[in-house]
Design an enzyme around this catalytic site. Structure first.
Site: not given
Ligand code: FRU
Length: 456
Positions: A27, A30, A152
């Site tokens: 999988w 981001d 993030d």
């Molecule tokens: C966005 C998110 C981020 C987080 C990540 C976890 O798609 O939810 O906020 O860091 O994916 O996989």
């Protein structure tokens, strides 16, 4: 539909997109840590290698010289006894090292995330990373923000200082974006809440900022739909404004949609190059690609151009033109892995069937004042959390603009179509068999040129 027969024929076959970034197996979500280092582009991504589902997050890693051919590198970050996962973040080069700032978190015994913390890692060679632990923790987060929704970080360096923006959630209110500053990447101080208004959704994720363009990019969970916009369960948005460091950012106007397709989220840009990559997927969707051993891919890199208050995107790929036609009204071709550009003057009608076989077809056409993308007969069905009529019907629309010159660019890989009309994009995954490769185009225009590109 004929999914049953197709599923049997194609089962257990290892197949991956050709020039789009994937995890190879397992999988991904981001894109993370986009950065230029020693003359190469590095891209990291949220990665769970052991299953085609989200799991404890690692940082996968690839690099490239031309943004088209990607070399897979070892996993950069692993979850460990201090961290249940390494969530999204960004990279900066300083004193010859590559530094990563990412979100680490710990769950309690009930599996609940109690706090999200920003952590630092570094590498001398851009391949092997050493973790330095938490650098922005609960102590640095003002008390009126939720410690469990704080993630993030996007880091950058200006005027001898490091800055970093982090998505946060004000207690009892909406998503926010916080600015922190540091002299050395290790000790950080809260500066200001950049986003004075509450986001309209539940929580902001993956903010990015470019002062060279005045651009703020961010994603929002459960952002409300507005006509043909923001129909996906979560959306990516942009706005322009002025960043004055260290004071803050003044946004001009509301957030605008970044991409009209089914599959686009959490984009990030390279620090020194205005090129953006997004996650070419969406949360809570079925994954027909599991049978090929992967879940998730990233978009083609897109050069960003600001035109007034509009963000335009130009796909970047290393392709050579292999067929050109002029002033036709009907054209047939084959397009599986490559791109097509149609430049038209005085366009009135346009309809293209893509990835076509006797059984399958994906349609993109002008109907009145909208462009319609229809993946209802594309191949293996894909469904999600969206319950509006267009989403259930496999349809996305974007506005048609009646202007003298129209340029339509279509980037195709085995399992995706990214369509750009005068720089406005619509990106979606599709799951047809690989022998569905016919392209049938009908056009009515004063003049037109068709060019097909093959990846080099
Ligand atoms: C966005 C998110 C981020 C987080 C990540 C976890 O798609 O939810 O906020 O860091 O994916 O996989």
């Amino acid at each position: 539909m004929a999914g049953g027969a197709m599923a049997e024929n194609m089962c257990n076959q290892k197949l991956l997109p050709v020039f789009h970034i994937t995890g190879g197996e397992g999988w991904i979500n981001d894109p993370n840590g986009l950065v230029e280092f020693h003359g190469e582009y590095h891209v990291f991504f949220q990665y769970y290698p052991h299953d085609c589902k989200w799991g404890p997050m690692h940082w996968g890693h690839v690099k490239s010289r031309d943004l088209t051919h990607w070399e897979r590198l070892p996993i950069a970050l692993y979850p460990d006894e201090n961290e249940d996962g390494c969530f999204s973040g960004s990279a900066v080069v300083w004193e010859g090292k590559l530094w990563l700032l990412y979100t680490g978190f710990k769950q309690n015994e009930g599996g609940e995330t109690v706090r999200q913390l920003q952590c630092l890692a570094s590498s001398d060679d851009g391949i092997h990373f050493v973790k330095h632990g938490v650098v922005i923790g609960e102590k640095e987060l003002p008390a009126d923000y939720c410690p469990w929704d704080f993630r993030d970080p996007k880091v950058f360096r200006r005027g001898g200082m490091f800055y970093c923006i982090v998505a946060a959630k004000k207690r009892g209110a909406g998503g926010r974006i916080l600015l922190f500053e540091s002299e050395d990447l290790f000790r950080w101080k809260f500066v200001v809440d950049l986003f004075e208004r509450d986001g309209k959704g539940f929580m902001i994720e993956c903010p990015d900022i470019r002062d060279d363009m005045g651009l703020l990019l961010y994603s929002e969970q459960f952002y409300p739909a507005d006509g043909n916009k923001f129909l996906n369960v979560h959306s990516s948005l942009y706005c322009f404004g002025e960043l004055t460091l260290p004071r803050g950012y003044r946004a001009e106007g509301e957030g605008e949609i970044v991409d009209y397709g089914f599959d686009f989220y959490a984009p990030q840009t390279f620090p020194n190059t205005p090129v953006m990559i997004g996650w070419l997927n969406m949360w809570d969707r079925t994954n027909p690609f599991e049978k090929y051993g992967f879940a998730g891919q990233l978009t083609v890199p897109r050069r960003l151009i600001r035109k007034g208050n509009r963000l335009l995107q130009q796909p970047v790929y290393d392709g050579v033109p292999v067929r050109t036609e002029k002033d036709f009204s009907i054209l047939s071709d084959h397009l599986l892995v490559g791109a097509v550009k149609v430049q038209a003057k005085g366009l009135s009608e346009f309809s293209v069937c893509l990835r076509k076989s006797d059984e399958y077809v994906t349609l993109f056409e002008r109907r009145g004042d909208v462009w319609i993308f229809d993946r209802s007969k594309s191949g293996m069905p894909i469904s999600g959390a969206e319950k509006d009529a267009d989403s259930l019907a496999g349809i996305r629309r974007m506005p048609y603009e009646d202007i003298e010159q129209t340029e339509i660019e279509i980037v195709s890989d085995l399992f995706s179509l990214e369509i750009f009309v005068n720089g406005i994009s619509l990106s979606s995954v599709i799951c047809p068999p690989t022998d569905a490769d016919r392209l049938d185009l009908r056009i009515s225009a004063g003049s037109c040129i068709y060019t097909r590109y093959q990846m080099k």
